[in-house]
Design a protein around this motif. Structure first.
Motif, PDB file in Angstrom:
ATOM      1  N   GLU A  84       0.831  -1.212   0.000  1.00 55.94           N
ATOM      2  CA  GLU A  84       0.000   0.000   0.000  1.00 55.94           C
ATOM      3  C   GLU A  84       0.855   1.247   0.000  1.00 55.94           C
ATOM      4  O   GLU A  84       0.599   2.214  -0.714  1.00 55.94           O
ATOM      5  CB  GLU A  84      -0.932   0.033   1.219  1.00 55.94           C
ATOM      6  N   ALA A  85       1.940   1.246   0.808  1.00 58.71           N
ATOM      7  CA  ALA A  85       2.821   2.410   0.879  1.00 58.71           C
ATOM      8  C   ALA A  85       3.546   2.631  -0.448  1.00 58.71           C
ATOM      9  O   ALA A  85       3.698   3.771  -0.890  1.00 58.71           O
ATOM     10  CB  ALA A  85       3.826   2.242   2.018  1.00 58.71           C
ATOM     11  N   ARG A  86       3.971   1.544  -1.107  1.00 61.12           N
ATOM     12  CA  ARG A  86       4.620   1.675  -2.420  1.00 61.12           C
ATOM     13  C   ARG A  86       3.640   2.239  -3.442  1.00 61.12           C
ATOM     14  O   ARG A  86       3.997   3.098  -4.257  1.00 61.12           O
ATOM     15  CB  ARG A  86       5.169   0.327  -2.886  1.00 61.12           C
ATOM     16  N   TRP A  87       2.385   1.768  -3.397  1.00 62.26           N
ATOM     17  CA  TRP A  87       1.375   2.256  -4.337  1.00 62.26           C
ATOM     18  C   TRP A  87       1.090   3.735  -4.099  1.00 62.26           C
ATOM     19  O   TRP A  87       1.028   4.520  -5.042  1.00 62.26           O
ATOM     20  CB  TRP A  87       0.099   1.423  -4.206  1.00 62.26           C
ATOM     21  N   MET A  88       0.947   4.122  -2.821  1.00 65.90           N
ATOM     22  CA  MET A  88       0.680   5.535  -2.511  1.00 65.90           C
ATOM     23  C   MET A  88       1.852   6.407  -2.967  1.00 65.90           C
ATOM     24  O   MET A  88       1.652   7.500  -3.490  1.00 65.90           O
ATOM     25  CB  MET A  88       0.434   5.719  -1.012  1.00 65.90           C
ATOM     26  N   ARG A  89       3.081   5.916  -2.786  1.00 67.84           N
ATOM     27  CA  ARG A  89       4.245   6.676  -3.231  1.00 67.84           C
ATOM     28  C   ARG A  89       4.207   6.851  -4.748  1.00 67.84           C
ATOM     29  O   ARG A  89       4.486   7.930  -5.274  1.00 67.84           O
ATOM     30  CB  ARG A  89       5.534   5.978  -2.805  1.00 67.84           C
ATOM     31  N   ALA A  90       3.863   5.785  -5.466  1.00 69.39           N
ATOM     32  CA  ALA A  90       3.800   5.858  -6.925  1.00 69.39           C
ATOM     33  C   ALA A  90       2.716   6.838  -7.380  1.00 69.39           C
ATOM     34  O   ALA A  90       2.937   7.635  -8.298  1.00 69.39           O
ATOM     35  CB  ALA A  90       3.536   4.472  -7.510  1.00 69.39           C
ATOM     36  N   PRO A 147      -6.775   7.876  -4.426  1.00 66.13           N
ATOM     37  CA  PRO A 147      -7.458   7.889  -3.133  1.00 66.13           C
ATOM     38  C   PRO A 147      -7.800   9.307  -2.709  1.00 66.13           C
ATOM     39  O   PRO A 147      -7.056  10.253  -2.988  1.00 66.13           O
ATOM     40  CB  PRO A 147      -6.433   7.288  -2.172  1.00 66.13           C
ATOM     41  N   ALA A 148      -8.930   9.443  -2.033  1.00 72.96           N
ATOM     42  CA  ALA A 148      -9.373  10.764  -1.573  1.00 72.96           C
ATOM     43  C   ALA A 148      -8.319  11.426  -0.706  1.00 72.96           C
ATOM     44  O   ALA A 148      -8.167  12.648  -0.723  1.00 72.96           O
ATOM     45  CB  ALA A 148     -10.681  10.636  -0.810  1.00 72.96           C
TER      46      ALA A 148
END
Length: 155
Positions: A84-90, A147-148
């Motif tokens: 999840e953290a990698r996706w949010m960073r991307a 994401p919001a």
């Protein structure tokens, strides 16, 4: 201040900061606590250990060797981060490096593809039909749900 480990019904883990357990329960029952990845409001509190403030206790020896945000070393490698953290960073990187053209996305993508506008990174909204038409024309596009939590500034 309470820092709680939370998880949504889709399995995304995240932290939430609340004034108290009662504040968390109130916000949860009002549907105000949501997953920053998928905006799910079906949230559960996970078990977590309390943080102990030991005052002047010495820090572990390896803490001094670990890189800080100001040092040239990497604080945390992407491979060590949760998915999840990698996706949010991307997603944050895409947001930072692209221009939001909004509902003009399909038109702007076509202009760039056919040489009528300078090529650049863009993002915006397109209907399913517009997306399919772009793909049929050979214009590479892909959906990216944002994401919001990333659409607003953090407080």
């Amino acid at each position: 201040m309470k820092v709680l480990d939370l998880r949504c019904s889709h399995g995304h883990g995240f932290e939430g900061w609340f004034a108290s357990n009662e504040a968390f329960e109130t916000q949860l029952s009002a549907g105000l606590v949501e997953c920053p990845v998928c905006a799910d409001t079906r949230i559960v509190k996970l078990l977590s250990a309390p943080r102990l403030n030991l005052g002047n206790a010495k820090a572990p020896a390896d803490a001094a060797a670990s890189p800080t945000p100001d040092s040239p070393g990497k604080a945390q490698l992407p491979a060590e981060m949760s998915p999840e953290a990698r996706w949010m960073r991307a997603v944050r990187e895409v947001l930072a490096k692209t221009e939001d053209v909004g509902e003009r996305f399909a038109d702007e993508a076509r202009k760039m593809h056919y040489g009528e506008a300078e090529e650049r990174g863009i993002r915006g909204q397109a209907t399913r039909e517009q997306t399919e038409a772009l793909l049929e024309e050979g214009i590479p596009v892909m959906p990216l749900p944002i994401p919001a939590a990333l659409k607003e500034t953090l407080q």
